[in-house]
Design a protein around this motif. Structure first.
Motif, PDB file in Angstrom:
ATOM      1  N   SER A 285      -0.943  -2.238  -4.258  1.00  0.00           N
ATOM      2  CA  SER A 285      -1.568  -3.175  -5.201  1.00  0.00           C
ATOM      3  C   SER A 285      -2.995  -2.792  -5.552  1.00  0.00           C
ATOM      4  N   HIS A 286      -3.684  -2.156  -4.599  1.00  0.00           N
ATOM      5  CA  HIS A 286      -5.101  -1.857  -4.810  1.00  0.00           C
ATOM      6  C   HIS A 286      -5.327  -0.483  -5.431  1.00  0.00           C
ATOM      7  N   ARG A 287      -4.284   0.320  -5.517  1.00  0.00           N
ATOM      8  CA  ARG A 287      -4.418   1.663  -6.095  1.00  0.00           C
ATOM      9  C   ARG A 287      -3.206   1.967  -6.951  1.00  0.00           C
ATOM     10  N   ASN A 288      -3.012   1.158  -7.984  1.00  0.00           N
ATOM     11  CA  ASN A 288      -1.771   1.339  -8.733  1.00  0.00           C
ATOM     12  C   ASN A 288      -1.840   2.438  -9.771  1.00  0.00           C
ATOM     13  N   GLU A 289      -2.936   3.255  -9.775  1.00  0.00           N
ATOM     14  CA  GLU A 289      -2.896   4.474 -10.579  1.00  0.00           C
ATOM     15  C   GLU A 289      -2.137   5.563  -9.842  1.00  0.00           C
ATOM     16  N   LYS A 290      -1.937   5.366  -8.527  1.00  0.00           N
ATOM     17  CA  LYS A 290      -1.206   6.352  -7.750  1.00  0.00           C
ATOM     18  C   LYS A 290       0.215   5.852  -7.545  1.00  0.00           C
ATOM     19  N   LEU A 291       1.112   6.384  -8.345  1.00  0.00           N
ATOM     20  CA  LEU A 291       2.522   6.054  -8.224  1.00  0.00           C
ATOM     21  C   LEU A 291       3.193   7.062  -7.298  1.00  0.00           C
TER      22      LEU A 291
ATOM     23  N   LYS B 265       4.347  -3.273  -5.483  1.00  0.00           N
ATOM     24  CA  LYS B 265       4.719  -2.946  -6.862  1.00  0.00           C
ATOM     25  C   LYS B 265       5.765  -1.840  -6.895  1.00  0.00           C
TER      26      LYS B 265
END
Lengths: 113, 111
Positions: free
Chosen positions: A96-102, A31
């Motif tokens: 993809s599995h932790r998309n709160e961490k940008l 992403k």
């Protein structure tokens, strides 16, 4: 430290010119995102991609376009720059599995005269 | 009404003070709550992340979420000049939703 790079850091350009802002990441993230940030204003999502050959427009209307031909590369293009495009452009990526961490790049400050 | 409200500051406090930064929101579907820190001429970096309600502590930083009041807070204990930055709250609903950011609060820690 995040492995996401943006070039150039600063760009001053005349009206009507075509510009491409580069963004590359070495983390293998699917992403990727482009945000626009003006002083004292929220970060606004203008484009995002969930993988190769996948691009979507964000919440803020933008005259820019993006492409995602390779996982690591997500360039943003303005065909004809105008003074209203003057802003800070931030590229980001996420797993993809932790998309709160940008993970953000350092940004490109664009000034169109 | 904006989905996320955050006072832009600037907020100036003396070194060693406890800092309280806050955001309110209107969307009761938000489940994921984040705080990002942004230094001058840099991109934001994730500082704290909380799922649903409750507290989370990491060193000098504590994040609190009160979903009943739609209010989130970030506390910084023993503040240092190196904490001077803009702090952005951010939140989203489901796992795959896009993140909504606040405007950010500029914080100055005075030596």
């Amino acid at each position: 430290e995040a492995d996401i790079y943006q070039t150039p850091r600063y760009l001053v350009i005349g009206t009507g010119k075509k510009i491409t802002l580069e963004c590359s990441q070495t983390m293998g993230h699917d992403k990727m995102y482009w945000y626009q940030q003006d002083p004292g204003m929220e970060l606004h999502l203008i484009h995002y991609s969930y993988g190769v050959n996948s691009t979507e427009k964000g919440d803020l209307s933008s005259e820019s376009t993006v492409s995602r031909i390779r996982t690591e590369h997500f360039p943003l293009t303005l065909e004809s720059a105008r003074p209203s495009h003057t802003s800070q452009y931030l590229c980001a990526s996420s797993d993809s599995h932790r998309n709160e961490k940008l993970f953000f790049g350092s940004g490109t400050q664009l000034s169109v005269l | 009404q904006k989905e996320v409200e955050q006072d832009p500051g600037p907020l100036s406090v003396p070194e060693g003070a406890i800092v309280s930064l806050n955001c309110t929101y209107s969307n009761s579907a938000f489940q994921y709550f984040m705080w990002y820190r942004q230094y001058s001429r840099k991109g934001p970096e994730l500082l704290m992340y909380t799922y649903s309600s409750g507290n989370k502590e990491d060193g000098r930083f504590t994040a609190q979420v009160d979903k009943s009041s739609k209010y989130i807070s970030l506390f910084i204990r023993d503040s240092q000049p190196s904490d001077s930055a803009t702090y952005l709250c951010a939140m989203k609903g489901n796992r795959d939703d896009k993140i909504i950011f606040g405007k950010g609060t500029r914080l100055h820690i005075l030596p």
